[in-house]
Design a protein around this motif. Structure first.
Motif, PDB file in Angstrom:
ATOM      1  N   MET A  15     -13.354   0.020   6.610  1.00 52.30           N
ATOM      2  CA  MET A  15     -12.065   0.550   6.179  1.00 52.30           C
ATOM      3  C   MET A  15     -11.414   1.297   7.332  1.00 52.30           C
ATOM      4  O   MET A  15     -12.012   2.214   7.897  1.00 52.30           O
ATOM      5  N   ASP A  16     -10.199   0.887   7.661  1.00 52.25           N
ATOM      6  CA  ASP A  16      -9.472   1.505   8.767  1.00 52.25           C
ATOM      7  C   ASP A  16     -10.320   1.546  10.029  1.00 52.25           C
ATOM      8  O   ASP A  16     -10.329   2.535  10.770  1.00 52.25           O
ATOM      9  N   SER A  48     -13.358  -5.037   2.523  1.00 55.30           N
ATOM     10  CA  SER A  48     -13.696  -6.184   3.370  1.00 55.30           C
ATOM     11  C   SER A  48     -15.006  -6.841   2.968  1.00 55.30           C
ATOM     12  O   SER A  48     -15.254  -7.991   3.338  1.00 55.30           O
ATOM     13  N   THR A  78      -5.699   9.041   3.421  1.00 61.05           N
ATOM     14  CA  THR A  78      -6.690   8.108   2.878  1.00 61.05           C
ATOM     15  C   THR A  78      -7.774   8.881   2.123  1.00 61.05           C
ATOM     16  O   THR A  78      -8.229   9.925   2.580  1.00 61.05           O
ATOM     17  N   ARG A 137       0.853  -1.189   0.000  1.00 70.71           N
ATOM     18  CA  ARG A 137       0.000   0.000   0.000  1.00 70.71           C
ATOM     19  C   ARG A 137       0.887   1.237   0.000  1.00 70.71           C
ATOM     20  O   ARG A 137       1.941   1.259   0.655  1.00 70.71           O
ATOM     21  N   VAL A 183      -7.120  -4.465   2.414  1.00 74.38           N
ATOM     22  CA  VAL A 183      -7.296  -5.178   3.673  1.00 74.38           C
ATOM     23  C   VAL A 183      -6.781  -6.604   3.541  1.00 74.38           C
ATOM     24  O   VAL A 183      -6.684  -7.150   2.438  1.00 74.38           O
ATOM     25  N   ASP A 223      -6.330  -3.807   8.188  1.00 77.61           N
ATOM     26  CA  ASP A 223      -5.931  -3.095   6.989  1.00 77.61           C
ATOM     27  C   ASP A 223      -4.431  -3.263   6.772  1.00 77.61           C
ATOM     28  O   ASP A 223      -3.652  -3.354   7.740  1.00 77.61           O
ATOM     29  N   PRO A 283      -7.416   1.876  -0.581  1.00 80.23           N
ATOM     30  CA  PRO A 283      -7.643   0.886   0.480  1.00 80.23           C
ATOM     31  C   PRO A 283      -7.090  -0.493   0.134  1.00 80.23           C
ATOM     32  O   PRO A 283      -7.003  -0.869  -1.038  1.00 80.23           O
TER      33      PRO A 283
END
Length: 457
Positions: free
Chosen positions: A261-262, A206, A246, A183, A192, A219, A190
């Motif tokens: 996410m996060d 996800s 992000t 990343r 994961v 993540d 994003p």
């Protein structure tokens, strides 16, 4: 036809330690990520050092069937769905990109956009590199194959490449012995990581894990390289800036509401945005409706906070995809009608609050307001769950040139008049940030404020 910022891409990969059907697992993973790109799709598998792959223009379900998936057998696989942000929409730009170089075979899937791609490509071409595509992914592959000559491992070569490329990227790299996820240092795109029994899985979101029995681990961190091979999983962290960046539009529009996410559920962030809108721009109205699909959660949040009844105001034709053929010029006004139809019993004779995620050019918003008024709405008050989009994005989101962004050339009152609304309110930047704060991330909001986290050529 529909006036929205265009999606980026989606990646999915699996390294199997349990005799999983990797190609089918990847197929279903890509199916869950189809919203991130509808132009092309592809899957590559590693079959004892031989890279087998299939990639074509079209949707995931159109490209793969049992015959193809039975052919794509291997202990690791990566897949990709694409919307072209750089590189034309041609079959040769479909991913994963599979190459043969001095150290063997390698497959790469990439979501994002390099801001220094032109300079890198020019330098490589001067040194004799020949490019077969117009995508950024081939530039990464060329740099990686060159660096690999100097280093003993692909992960060491990738560390060097990540110091050379600038921009937003989530990468999956598959070699005969390894699956590597990376990343970008700002964490703009994003990515994961999950686990199914002893097998490791990676995905842009996800939501691709939930229906496949894959446990979300965490993540991939900004600037992190994760290597999975027969010895297990290990992490390498490269140097990152003090603040991450992000993309906040993942929460507003791009990601599926059921993704996390996060550490933040996308649905929850959109619901909270609706509540903030109700506080910042209260209105006297009878019903709240959301524009499907990304406006629905915010509409429910607005309804809860304001006490105004939420109703299903539109029927969406889910068989009209984002690749729907444009109507001819004399039929163009039918375009929005083909996808959205108001439910008159919920609208007629009422003052309506219409919630949408963004206004880009203003053309579609105007048509939707007209649909509501034609259905008998006495007033239409528009509330937008993102701040005004005033600047183009260069990090993997396809946005119009700045002069075509209505908020960059008109003030709020002029936009309200353009779209035919009785009132118009955008969520504030501070209000939006409050919907997705968890203490872990800072966000790129350049499309709203023009403050780009990376210099752009």
């Amino acid at each position: 036809m529909f006036d929205k910022l265009k999606e980026e891409c989606g990646v999915f990969g699996v390294y199997d330690n349990n005799e999983l059907d990797t190609s089918r697992l990847t197929y279903y993973g890509l199916f869950a990520l189809q919203h991130r790109g509808q132009e092309s799709a592809g899957i590559a598998v590693n079959n004892n050092g031989t890279m087998l792959y299939r990639k074509e223009m079209g949707m995931v379900s159109e490209i793969f069937d049992d015959v193809v998936l039975n052919y794509l057998k291997g202990h690791s696989a990566i897949g990709h769905v694409r919307y072209s942000t750089t590189g034309e929409s041609y079959a040769e730009n479909a991913q994963p990109l599979v190459i043969k170089y001095t150290k063997g075979h390698m497959a790469i899937a990439h979501n994002g956009n390099l801001t220094n791609a032109a300079a890198l490509k020019h330098a490589l071409e001067k040194q004799g590199t020949i490019f077969q595509t117009t995508s950024d992914t081939e530039i990464i592959a060329a740099l990686l194959s060159r660096s690999r000559i100097k280093y003993n491992t692909i992960e060491d070569a990738l560390q060097e490449v990540m110091t050379q490329i600038k921009g937003a990227y989530s990468l999956l790299v598959m070699t005969p012995h390894k699956l590597i996820a990376a990343r970008d240092p700002l964490g703009m795109r994003p990515l994961v990581m999950g686990k199914k029994e002893d097998s490791y899985v990676f995905s842009s979101e996800s939501c691709a894990f939930d229906s496949l029995g894959i446990d979300l681990i965490r993540d991939v961190e900004p600037g992190e390289i994760i290597v999975v091979d027969s010895k297990g999983m290990r992490s390498i962290q490269i140097e990152t800036p003090e603040k991450s960046a992000t993309c906040i539009f993942e929460y507003i529009y791009f990601a599926r509401p059921d993704s996390v996410m996060d550490g933040i559920e996308v649905f929850t962030s959109r619901f909270e945005a609706g509540k903030v809108l109700a506080k910042e721009y209260p209105v006297d109205a009878d019903v709240v409706v959301g524009v499907p699909d990304s406006g629905l959660a915010a509409a429910k949040g607005f309804s809860q906070e304001s006490g105004i009844q939420y109703v299903n105001g539109f029927m969406k034709n889910r068989y009209v995809g984002r690749t729907f053929i444009q109507p001819s010029q004399d039929m163009r006004e039918l375009g929005v009608h083909m996808k959205l139809n108001p439910i008159r019993s919920q609208i007629a004779g009422k003052k309506v609050v219409m919630i949408d995620d963004s206004i880009v050019r203003g053309t579609t918003c105007r048509k939707i307001v007209n649909l509501l008024k034609d259905a008998g709405a006495t007033e239409v008050h528009v509330r937008i769950s993102s701040p005004p989009v005033k600047h183009s994005c260069y990090f993997g989101i396809d946005t119009p040139e700045r002069q075509k962004l209505v908020a960059s050339t008109m003030n709020n009152d002029e936009i309200r008049e353009l779209i035919g609304a009785d009132s118009l309110g955008y969520i504030s930047q501070a209000g939006l940030l409050g919907t997705c704060r968890n203490g872990k991330r800072d966000y790129c909001m350049a499309c709203f404020n023009g403050r780009y986290p990376i210099s752009v050529d």
